[in-house]
Design an enzyme around this catalytic site. Structure first.
Site, PDB file in Angstrom:
ATOM      1  N   SER A 318      42.981  13.902 -41.733  1.00 24.78           N
ATOM      2  CA  SER A 318      43.229  12.448 -41.792  1.00 24.78           C
ATOM      3  C   SER A 318      43.935  11.840 -40.555  1.00 24.78           C
ATOM      4  O   SER A 318      43.379  11.717 -39.576  1.00 24.78           O
ATOM      5  CB  SER A 318      44.067  12.004 -42.984  1.00 24.78           C
ATOM      6  OG  SER A 318      43.700  10.724 -43.527  1.00 24.78           O
ATOM      7  N   ASP A 329      38.997  12.899 -27.506  1.00 29.84           N
ATOM      8  CA  ASP A 329      37.900  12.075 -26.886  1.00 29.84           C
ATOM      9  C   ASP A 329      38.333  11.466 -25.456  1.00 29.84           C
ATOM     10  O   ASP A 329      37.041  11.398 -24.660  1.00 29.84           O
ATOM     11  CB  ASP A 329      37.588  10.961 -27.858  1.00 29.84           C
ATOM     12  CG  ASP A 329      36.677  11.296 -28.958  1.00 29.84           C
ATOM     13  OD1 ASP A 329      36.289  12.435 -29.203  1.00 29.84           O
ATOM     14  OD2 ASP A 329      36.478  10.376 -29.625  1.00 29.84           O
ATOM     15  N   LYS A 343      38.458  14.819 -42.843  1.00 30.82           N
ATOM     16  CA  LYS A 343      38.980  13.940 -43.881  1.00 30.82           C
ATOM     17  C   LYS A 343      38.708  12.586 -43.033  1.00 30.82           C
ATOM     18  O   LYS A 343      39.691  12.177 -42.379  1.00 30.82           O
ATOM     19  CB  LYS A 343      40.282  13.898 -44.547  1.00 30.82           C
ATOM     20  CG  LYS A 343      40.378  12.742 -45.648  1.00 30.82           C
ATOM     21  CD  LYS A 343      41.476  12.579 -46.361  1.00 30.82           C
ATOM     22  CE  LYS A 343      41.793  11.530 -47.390  1.00 30.82           C
ATOM     23  NZ  LYS A 343      41.699  10.388 -46.614  1.00 30.82           N
TER      24      LYS A 343
END
Length: 415
Positions: A318, A329, A343
């Site tokens: 999460s 990224d 999640k």
């Protein structure tokens, strides 16, 4: 540090604005657990009939649940099925649990008074307990570490101890949550633990006290800083992280440990990510009807530019994945360990009457590259598994690999 504090306040206001765009009222969005204004405000002391309590949950879920098809079922059937049949709050809990189970969503859940109070206590970063972190290994409950200045330390409990029973109840096979609930209790009461240490078995009677939970720990080894975030749930986590950054500011590289961090407050993850990512998208939130909102980094005079390695594992979920996904990224950090939990859904906490509450899935999130990690997780750049020998010898091979990588990254930067 004053400028950082001002930026953090602005960021929290910004997140509230985002939530308003999704029509989420005063209950804030989270990546795993609820964001809140204050614990007191999040408790509804109004008492209504148990039948009305069930009907309110039915209406809230119908209006707010992420999947408008309600898992492709006729939602009205639940209201008809329980019409006039609910007499007690326990009846309401059974009915609500059955209704929510039909969504096939493990994250949407009803909380009775005890469960709801326990969750708010976690947000306040304090509990009444003894001060240990525990983990289940092969069905046995191990003490992972003992928090300084707590009753557990005074009772000479140690990392590596195995809890055999709590007040006479066998702990073997119990979940971590079940054991935690047994160990916790009213302040100034005792809990009796049977402990196995090496081959010795003994009993300890430990006095429960209020435990102020610190979610961030830091240390320095040579020129490498180490910061562990155990949870994003605490309202003090951003300040604790800034303190850790201050303590490690003279180091040339940073290990950020998110292993076992199951998530918490969404703004906490975004605020910390913003310290490493000064501009661009940090996370995208996709709401009930496909409406997508990108949460952008906020302007700040403070930016962490040193090399970073992030430790992750199957317990990193999460909010941990929001942070690690953004850093990966943007190629801002290398990830080491094992694949994260996966999640990618966002919950909203809704205070209900009778001092109860509802965690309801209201959106999903995407990493800056648009990746949906739900049920997939994030693969580390370098996978490192623990062996039984590592565990037996308490060798943190993942941390050692991270430090070796950082040393090389630092060396390359100095050329």
């Amino acid at each position: 540090m004053l400028n950082i504090g001002m930026k953090r306040k602005e960021l929290y206001i910004f997140i509230v604005m985002v939530i308003a765009l999704f029509g989420l009222n005063k209950a804030f969005m989270t990546a795993n657990n609820p964001i809140y204004d204050s614990t007191e405000e999040m408790v509804n002391h109004e008492y209504i009939s148990s039948q009305k309590l069930f009907e309110n949950v039915w209406n809230i879920a119908k209006a707010n649940y992420y999947d408008a098809s309600m898992n492709q079922q006729s939602w009205v059937r639940w209201k008809d099925h329980y019409a006039g049949k609910i007499k007690t709050d326990e009846d309401a809990k059974v009915a609500i649990d059955s209704m929510l189970a039909s969504l096939n969503d493990p994250y949407s859940r009803y909380m009775d008074k005890f469960e709801y109070n326990d969750q708010n206590t976690s947000i306040d970063s304090k509990i009444s307990g003894i001060g240990v972190n525990i983990s289940s290994i092969a069905g046995k409950i191990h003490i992972i570490n003992v928090i300084e200045g707590t009753p557990a330390q005074s009772a000479n409990l140690q990392a590596g101890d195995i809890i055999l029973d709590i007040d006479g109840k066998d702990a073997n096979g119990l979940s971590v949550a079940e054991v935690a609930n047994l160990v916790r209790g009213p302040e100034n009461t005792f809990v009796q633990l049977t402990i196995l240490r090496n081959n010795d078995k003994f009993t300890k009677k430990v006095l429960r006290k209020e435990i102020k939970i610190r979610t961030v720990k830091s240390s320095i080894e040579n020129n490498i800083g180490y910061i562990q975030i155990t949870s994003f749930i605490g309202s003090t986590t951003p300040n604790e992280f800034l303190e850790a950054i201050e303590k490690t500011k003279k180091t040339d590289g940073l290990v950020l440990d998110l292993r076992g961090n199951t998530g918490g407050l969404l703004p906490n993850a975004i605020f910390i990510a913003n310290l490493f990512i000064p501009e661009g998208k940090i996370v995208s939130i996709v709401g009930r009807n496909g409406y997508k909102y990108d949460i952008q980094a906020q302007e700040t005079d403070f930016n962490i530019t040193k090399p970073v390695v992030v430790l992750v594992d199957g317990g990193s979920a999460s909010a941990s994945e929001i942070l690690s996904g953004a850093l990966k990224d943007y190629h801002r950090a290398k990830l080491v360990g094992t694949k994260t939990f996966g999640k990618g859904m966002v919950q909203k906490i809704i205070p209900l009457e009778n001092e109860t509450g509802l965690n309801l899935t209201v959106a999903k999130y995407l990493t800056p590259s648009g990746t949906d990690i739900n049920k997939k997780g994030i693969k580390p750049d370098v996978e490192v598994q623990f062996t039984e020998k590592n565990i037996r010898n308490r060798e943190d091979v993942q941390l050692q690999v991270a430090k070796n990588m950082l040393s090389k990254m630092i060396s390359q930067n100095s050329k």
